[in-house]
Design a protein around this motif. Structure first.
Motif, PDB file in Angstrom:
ATOM      1  N   ILE A 108       0.824  -1.209   0.000  1.00 26.38           N
ATOM      2  CA  ILE A 108       0.000   0.000   0.000  1.00 26.38           C
ATOM      3  C   ILE A 108       0.862   1.265   0.000  1.00 26.38           C
ATOM      4  O   ILE A 108       0.537   2.260  -0.648  1.00 26.38           O
ATOM      5  N   LEU A 117      -8.644  -5.471  -2.210  1.00 27.00           N
ATOM      6  CA  LEU A 117      -8.445  -4.917  -0.863  1.00 27.00           C
ATOM      7  C   LEU A 117      -7.629  -3.626  -0.912  1.00 27.00           C
ATOM      8  O   LEU A 117      -7.976  -2.631  -0.269  1.00 27.00           O
ATOM      9  N   ALA A 144      -9.508  -0.747  -2.466  1.00 30.34           N
ATOM     10  CA  ALA A 144     -10.490  -0.215  -1.523  1.00 30.34           C
ATOM     11  C   ALA A 144      -9.805   0.701  -0.510  1.00 30.34           C
ATOM     12  O   ALA A 144     -10.308   1.782  -0.195  1.00 30.34           O
ATOM     13  N   ALA A 145      -8.636   0.263  -0.035  1.00 30.21           N
ATOM     14  CA  ALA A 145      -7.913   1.078   0.945  1.00 30.21           C
ATOM     15  C   ALA A 145      -7.479   2.405   0.323  1.00 30.21           C
ATOM     16  O   ALA A 145      -7.582   3.454   0.959  1.00 30.21           O
ATOM     17  N   GLY A 157     -14.644   1.174  -1.806  1.00 29.02           N
ATOM     18  CA  GLY A 157     -13.779   1.877  -0.859  1.00 29.02           C
ATOM     19  C   GLY A 157     -14.242   3.297  -0.598  1.00 29.02           C
ATOM     20  O   GLY A 157     -14.375   3.716   0.551  1.00 29.02           O
ATOM     21  N   ILE A 173     -17.102  -6.191  -0.294  1.00 27.68           N
ATOM     22  CA  ILE A 173     -15.659  -6.444  -0.406  1.00 27.68           C
ATOM     23  C   ILE A 173     -15.319  -7.816   0.168  1.00 27.68           C
ATOM     24  O   ILE A 173     -14.649  -8.631  -0.477  1.00 27.68           O
ATOM     25  N   VAL A 174     -15.808  -8.066   1.395  1.00 29.07           N
ATOM     26  CA  VAL A 174     -15.450  -9.313   2.073  1.00 29.07           C
ATOM     27  C   VAL A 174     -15.880 -10.523   1.240  1.00 29.07           C
ATOM     28  O   VAL A 174     -15.096 -11.449   1.013  1.00 29.07           O
ATOM     29  N   VAL A 176     -13.682 -10.854  -2.015  1.00 25.48           N
ATOM     30  CA  VAL A 176     -12.302 -11.263  -1.726  1.00 25.48           C
ATOM     31  C   VAL A 176     -12.272 -12.695  -1.203  1.00 25.48           C
ATOM     32  O   VAL A 176     -11.425 -13.505  -1.596  1.00 25.48           O
TER      33      VAL A 176
END
Lengths: 313, 301
Positions: free
Chosen positions: B146, B231, B234-235, B251, B275-276, B279
């Motif tokens: 990230i 993930l 989204a972050a 996100g 998202i969960v 993923v």
């Protein structure tokens, strides 16, 4: 041992040199003049030229890079454009929070991952095992910022057990500061526990089939002794490796978590630097975090010999 | 440990002459047929893709249409997942958000697999370049994903293309390492040796003999990168450095809902569930594929 450490240090040096080059290049590929971007549209050409000279941007590319390396070696990461302070100072001020946060998160991730991983391996194939493997996969699929927000809503707003945000008022006691970090640490620890759990389980499974574990069982040792003394000790190396990796991942994860909880740590510094295009800060943070990552890897490799006396370098 | 790094997985022919077809695809499907969970996850993924593609026809609501009278309404029979601060239907926005979240991650996967495969083949075949390339991937992997993506985006500015570029560069080394390791094994195998002895050119050997055998590790790696990319994207959107917030992504929906955390938890919960679920499904498919494609792992668990 000494030659091994030396060899590793040389390898580390090369990697860090490339890291520095990458960091340096990232800051130079920005479309447009960094000096002009930093000063904004209201700046006069003279201002831009002055800043360019101050940043050494009027020098040839390679000279700039050597200059940059020289600065790094003397722990000079430049000055923040917006904070008007050395980057090292800005980072140091915020290091305490991020260190505590990372350590607490690692603690939580290990406390969840290792014991459950062991149980899962011992009960291999049973319902408990399948359940934990599925749970681990679920935990690895959840964004930490989302866990953070849900925790805030239910454990800070609905039931006010924890503060919603911040790091306490200035001069808050250590206990109070740590109290502010409990929810962030859980939010960061849960997704990262999954990897530790899976590695612990795999590593334990590998070891449990070894002859010495069977022998230990056969001679009638209590199951717990066999699991902890014979199996776990030998399974520890991959587990340590992954914990080391997790620490590095968490330092970066802190960027997001600190934003969710409004914590004034290194991550928060990075995000605000990105939004203000404060390149020296971004460069400095990149360099420090990747340096830490490389150091942690080295430390873990050296720990192998402590954990497992059979390891000789 | 071996579990985590899939290398070389040419599906070996199985002895059970139960079905006639022995093509790799048929065998893979047979393997997957024995894993109901993987199939369920694959079905879930397919559903998410269909929803992303056909969202305008699947919901009566316009995800952009504001309806101030109905703002911040909890889930009802009219609005299944409630409405947001402008009275927009949350379900419709999640369905639209699926588009961008999946598109970005898909492009990241393409970028990373193509670049990673090229670099990995180069490292595995041109020994002189191997050392340099591997140190370079070491250095790139020394940055947490990230942080590196943020640094790129800080330099390039936020846009869909730049997010793809940044995340693509971040995940390329992961593919490159796997491909290089597998290439080193494959190039020493008897059939490659035979082809070399017959005078087949190196590019042709790579195309006909090496690449097909690299497919399984690449596909497995691609599935996991897809999951990571969702993930991380989204972050990035959450931090406000990702795709500009004019278009909803999962996100930035969560980021925008942050200030309504006291009144409207559904604004945060449901995009998070999306998202969960996605993923999780990707990881389950990746796990299933890895086990099905790598016969050596089948005895492990």
């Amino acid at each position: 041992m000494l030659t091994y450490i030396l060899r590793r240090l040389v390898g580390m040096f090369i990697v860090m040199l490339i890291v520095a080059a990458v960091v340096f290049i990232i800051a130079r590929v920005i479309p447009g003049d960094p000096a002009a971007v930093m000063l904004g549209s209201a700046a006069t050409p003279e201002d831009v030229a002055a800043l360019r000279a101050r940043m050494g941007l009027d020098q040839p590319f390679l000279t700039q890079f050597t200059l940059y390396l020289k600065q790094i070696v003397t722990f000079d990461l430049g000055d923040s454009i917006f904070l008007n302070r050395p980057v090292t100072q800005a980072l140091a001020e915020r290091a305490e929070l991020t260190t505590f946060l990372t350590l607490m998160s690692v603690g939580i991730a290990v406390a969840i991952g290792v014991p459950i991983g062991i149980v899962s391996a011992v009960k291999r194939g049973r319902l408990v095992d399948q359940g934990t493997v599925a749970l681990a996969m679920l935990a690895a699929s959840v964004p930490s910022f989302w866990i953070g927000l849900t925790l805030i809503r239910y454990l800070a707003v609905d039931v006010p057990w924890f503060p919603v945000a911040g790091y306490g008022p200035p001069g808050a006691s250590l206990a109070e500061r740590l109290h502010h970090l409990v929810l962030p640490a859980i939010a960061l620890g849960i997704p990262n526990s999954a990897l530790i759990l899976r590695f612990t389980r795999t590593s334990m499974l590998d070891v449990m089939n070894e002859d010495y574990v069977r022998t230990a069982r056969a001679k009638g040792l209590p199951p717990l002794t066999v699991i902890l003394k014979h199996a776990l000790r030998n399974a520890l190396i991959p587990i340590l490796t992954i914990i080391g990796l997790t620490i590095a991942v968490m330092i970066a994860g802190a960027i997001v978590t600190e934003t969710v909880f409004g914590l004034p740590g290194v991550g928060n510094l990075v995000v605000s630097a990105v939004l203000r295009r404060d390149y020296p800060v971004i460069q400095g943070a990149l360099l420090v975090v990747s340096g830490l990552y490389v150091l942690i890897n080295l430390a873990v490799d050296l720990l192998y010999a402590v954990v497992d006396p059979r390891v000789r370098y | 440990m071996t579990n985590e790094s899939p290398v070389l997985a040419a599906p070996k022919p199985r002895k059970s002459g139960f079905f006639e077809s022995r093509s790799p695809t048929a065998m893979l499907l047979r393997q997957l047929g024995r894993r109901p969970l993987t199939l369920i996850a694959a079905g879930l993924l397919a559903a998410v893709v269909v929803i992303a593609l056909f969202s305008p026809w699947l919901t009566p609501y316009d995800p952009m249409k504001m309806d101030i009278l109905n703002r911040l309404k909890p889930p009802t029979t009219a609005h299944w997942l409630g409405t947001d601060e402008f009275g927009r239907d949350v379900l419709a926005r999640i369905m639209l958000g699926a588009r961008l979240s999946l598109l970005v991650s898909f492009l990241v996967v393409i970028f990373a697999t193509v670049m990673g495969t090229l670099l990995g083949l180069l490292g595995g075949y041109v020994r002189a370049l191997d050392g340099v390339l591997m140190r370079f991937t070491d250095a790139l992997m020394a940055f947490p994903d990230i942080l590196l993506a943020i640094a790129f985006l800080a330099a390039l500015g936020p846009s869909l293309f730049n997010v793809v570029l940044a995340l693509g560069v971040v995940y390329t080394p992961r593919v490159a390492r796997v491909v290089r390791a597998a290439t080193l094994v494959i190039r020493e195998l008897p059939f490659v040796e035979a082809a070399t002895a017959l005078g087949v050119s190196t590019p042709r050997i790579i195309r006909v003999h090496v690449l097909p055998n690299l497919m399984s590790p690449i596909i497995v790696q691609a599935t996991f990168i897809f999951a990571f990319a969702i993930l991380t994207e989204a972050a990035l959107s959450f931090l406000g450095v990702g795709v500009p917030p004019t278009t909803p992504t999962w996100g930035n929906m969560i980021a925008g809902a942050q200030q309504y955390i006291r009144q409207a938890d559904w604004l945060i919960l449901f995009p998070g569930f999306a998202i969960v679920l996605t993923v999780l499904a990707l990881q389950m498919v990746g796990d299933g594929l890895r086990d099905a494609l790598d016969p050596r792992l089948q005895k492990v668990t």
